[in-house]
Design an enzyme around this catalytic site. Structure first.
Site, mmCIF file in Angstrom:
data_model
loop_
_atom_site.group_PDB
_atom_site.id
_atom_site.type_symbol
_atom_site.label_atom_id
_atom_site.label_comp_id
_atom_site.label_asym_id
_atom_site.label_seq_id
_atom_site.Cartn_x
_atom_site.Cartn_y
_atom_site.Cartn_z
ATOM 1 N N ASP A 82 -6.363 3.544 13.193
ATOM 2 C CA ASP A 82 -5.049 4.138 12.972
ATOM 3 C C ASP A 82 -5.129 5.484 12.252
ATOM 4 O O ASP A 82 -4.395 6.417 12.583
ATOM 5 C CB ASP A 82 -4.149 3.161 12.202
ATOM 6 C CG ASP A 82 -3.737 1.970 13.066
ATOM 7 O OD1 ASP A 82 -3.628 2.152 14.296
ATOM 8 O OD2 ASP A 82 -3.537 0.873 12.526
ATOM 9 N N ASP A 116 0.807 -1.221 0.000
ATOM 10 C CA ASP A 116 0.000 0.000 0.000
ATOM 11 C C ASP A 116 0.840 1.271 0.000
ATOM 12 O O ASP A 116 0.594 2.189 -0.782
ATOM 13 C CB ASP A 116 -0.947 0.021 1.210
ATOM 14 C CG ASP A 116 -2.180 -0.846 0.971
ATOM 15 O OD1 ASP A 116 -2.387 -1.288 -0.180
ATOM 16 O OD2 ASP A 116 -2.931 -1.076 1.941
ATOM 17 N N SER A 164 -3.267 -8.683 7.689
ATOM 18 C CA SER A 164 -2.749 -7.334 7.850
ATOM 19 C C SER A 164 -2.059 -7.292 9.210
ATOM 20 O O SER A 164 -2.661 -7.602 10.236
ATOM 21 C CB SER A 164 -3.900 -6.322 7.792
ATOM 22 O OG SER A 164 -3.474 -5.106 8.353
ATOM 23 N N ARG A 223 1.225 4.884 17.059
ATOM 24 C CA ARG A 223 0.738 5.875 16.085
ATOM 25 C C ARG A 223 1.050 7.326 16.449
ATOM 26 O O ARG A 223 1.498 8.078 15.594
ATOM 27 C CB ARG A 223 -0.764 5.691 15.815
ATOM 28 C CG ARG A 223 -1.139 4.345 15.210
ATOM 29 C CD ARG A 223 -0.259 3.931 14.081
ATOM 30 N NE ARG A 223 -0.716 2.711 13.419
ATOM 31 C CZ ARG A 223 0.017 2.021 12.563
ATOM 32 N NH1 ARG A 223 1.229 2.422 12.254
ATOM 33 N NH2 ARG A 223 -0.457 0.931 12.004
HETATM 34 N N1 ARG Z 1 -7.086 -3.103 16.241
HETATM 35 C C1 ARG Z 1 -5.804 -2.650 16.673
HETATM 36 C C2 ARG Z 1 -5.810 -1.179 16.960
HETATM 37 O O1 ARG Z 1 -6.746 -0.535 16.612
HETATM 38 C C3 ARG Z 1 -4.721 -3.032 15.724
HETATM 39 C C4 ARG Z 1 -4.674 -2.328 14.412
HETATM 40 C C5 ARG Z 1 -3.674 -2.988 13.549
HETATM 41 N N2 ARG Z 1 -3.345 -2.192 12.436
HETATM 42 C C6 ARG Z 1 -2.956 -2.735 11.274
HETATM 43 N N3 ARG Z 1 -2.601 -1.899 10.347
HETATM 44 N N4 ARG Z 1 -2.960 -4.015 11.051
HETATM 45 O O2 ARG Z 1 -4.920 -0.664 17.553
#
Ligand code: ARG
Length: 400
Positions: free
Chosen positions: A122, A13, A173, A93
């Site tokens: 995110d 991506d 992912s 993040r």
């Molecule tokens: N659900 C988790 C969160 O909101 C993990 C997110 C994982 N992100 C990813 N790009 N796979 O923090």
């Protein structure tokens, strides 16, 4: 031509995003890879960014600030989302946003970009953090705008000569950093299905772990872990060592039906061996040195604090206020905790502190007992007064 700094992972991506940003926005792209303990070959990622067409490719090692300014404050707070998720991705993040903003300022960029989709948490965390730190910067999220399926993204990559990893790309992912690994998508989207073996890479299946337990002794100073088995270590190394030991014993797997900020319930798998052990140990020490009232109040702060982290509000005033409160609660959280790792379990088996409120002479049933049992009837008389009063005029209902 204006410049955009893109948070670059080296994956499909964000590689496509380099080309897409040039095509769609006619901008120069600077790729920025933030190392918070996630990536193996940083130089290869840097080179790939340049090959795909980035004007410049930067790598920033942010492991130290990640541990000391994000992970350890969260550990002091015992922050865990919905009692399950130790927030690894969520903690990374705001730091990534901070590093993006710094780079954008240094490079004279007018925008930053990231690879988040429009369905997750995110995007919220990065957008809100950038807005808090540099409201003048535009935030572009290509994957939220381009409306391509995975197949279309691959086709785009092929037609633009973007190398697609030859190794079979993961059906999941995945996001990784020093505090944990988040896995979603693919067959995991069926919450009835047991996660297949290949989901886990940091933790052994509990049925294949050593038949002998491992013991760890973790020492804390004011809520910060300082040493492991008597050896003083910097934060990153300590987390990494615990990670290896706990993973070896199958500790740290989490299967969570999680409530995302954007309203979706999603099935998330996590591997967080170090986080699980350190959170358990830290709480065990707090149980020894904080009063009942302090513990009860802190647990309310804990859940509020975890929500703030999860919901992208790291740079909010309230998060800072709660951090100050948490910091204050840690002034006697000094001592050691002994942990036993065995077959996927992490058990606290010992704890001590110079500030322990555990008083043997009060607790013991042996000789040396100084608790005055003759004072108990008077205490119970007053304690039970409202119940007796009420029972006289409003007799308690009895089960049939
Ligand atoms: N659900 C988790 C969160 O909101 C993990 C997110 C994982 N992100 C990813 N790009 N796979 O923090």
């Amino acid at each position: 031509m204006s410049t955009v700094v893109l948070a670059y992972s080296g994956g499909l991506d964000t590689s496509v995003a380099i080309k897409w940003l040039k095509e769609k926005y006619n901008m120069d792209v600077i790729a920025l890879t933030v190392d918070i303990g996630n990536v193996a070959d940083l130089e290869a990622i840097r080179q790939k960014a340049l090959d795909v067409g980035a004007m410049k490719a930067l790598v920033v090692d942010a492991k130290e600030p990640f541990i000391n300014s994000f992970v350890f404050p969260a550990l002091q707070a015992d922050a865990v989302y919905e009692s399950q998720y130790p927030l690894a991705t969520a903690l990374g993040r705001p730091l990534i946003a901070q590093v993006l903003v710094n780079a954008a300022k240094q490079e004279g960029a007018t925008a930053v970009a990231h690879g988040c989709t429009g369905k997750g948490n995110d995007q919220v965390r990065i957008d809100v953090s950038v807005a808090a730190l540099a409201p003048e910067l535009k935030v572009i999220a290509p994957a939220r705008e381009w409306n391509m399926t995975r197949e279309q993204t691959i086709a785009y990559a092929q037609s633009h000569h973007i190398p697609i990893p030859v190794t079979k790309t993961s059906p999941y992912s995945i996001d990784e950093n020093l505090w944990g690994r988040s896995i979603e998508c693919g067959v995991l989207e069926d919450p009835w299905l047991e996660p297949p073996r290949d989901v886990f890479v940091w933790t052994r299946p509990p049925e294949e772990t050593p038949n002998q337990p491992a013991y760890l002794e973790i020492e804390f100073n004011k809520g910060i872990p300082l040493s492991l088995n008597g050896q003083k270590l910097d934060g990153g190394t300590l987390v990494q060592r615990i990670h290896n030991l706990a993973g070896e014993h199958g500790v740290g797997r989490i299967d969570h039906i999680e409530n995302r900020l954007v309203g979706i319930k999603s099935r998330e798998i996590y591997e967080a061996p170090a986080a699980i052990v350190l959170l358990r140990a830290h709480q065990a020490l707090e149980e020894l040195v904080l009063t009942k009232e302090q513990l009860r109040f802190k647990s309310k702060v804990t859940s509020e604090y975890a929500d703030l982290i999860y919901n992208g509000l790291w740079f909010s005033g309230l998060r800072q206020d709660l951090a100050a409160y948490v910091e204050c609660t840690q002034r006697y959280v000094t001592g050691a905790v002994r942990i036993k790792l065995f077959k996927g379990n992490c058990q606290v088996v010992g704890r001590k502190s110079p500030y322990s409120l555990y008083d043997y002479s009060l607790a013991t049933y042996d000789k040396g007992d100084v608790f005055d049992q003759s004072a108990s009837p008077g205490f119970i008389h007053i304690w039970g007064l409202p119940v007796r009063t009420q029972a006289r005029v409003q007799p308690p209902e009895l089960p049939e």
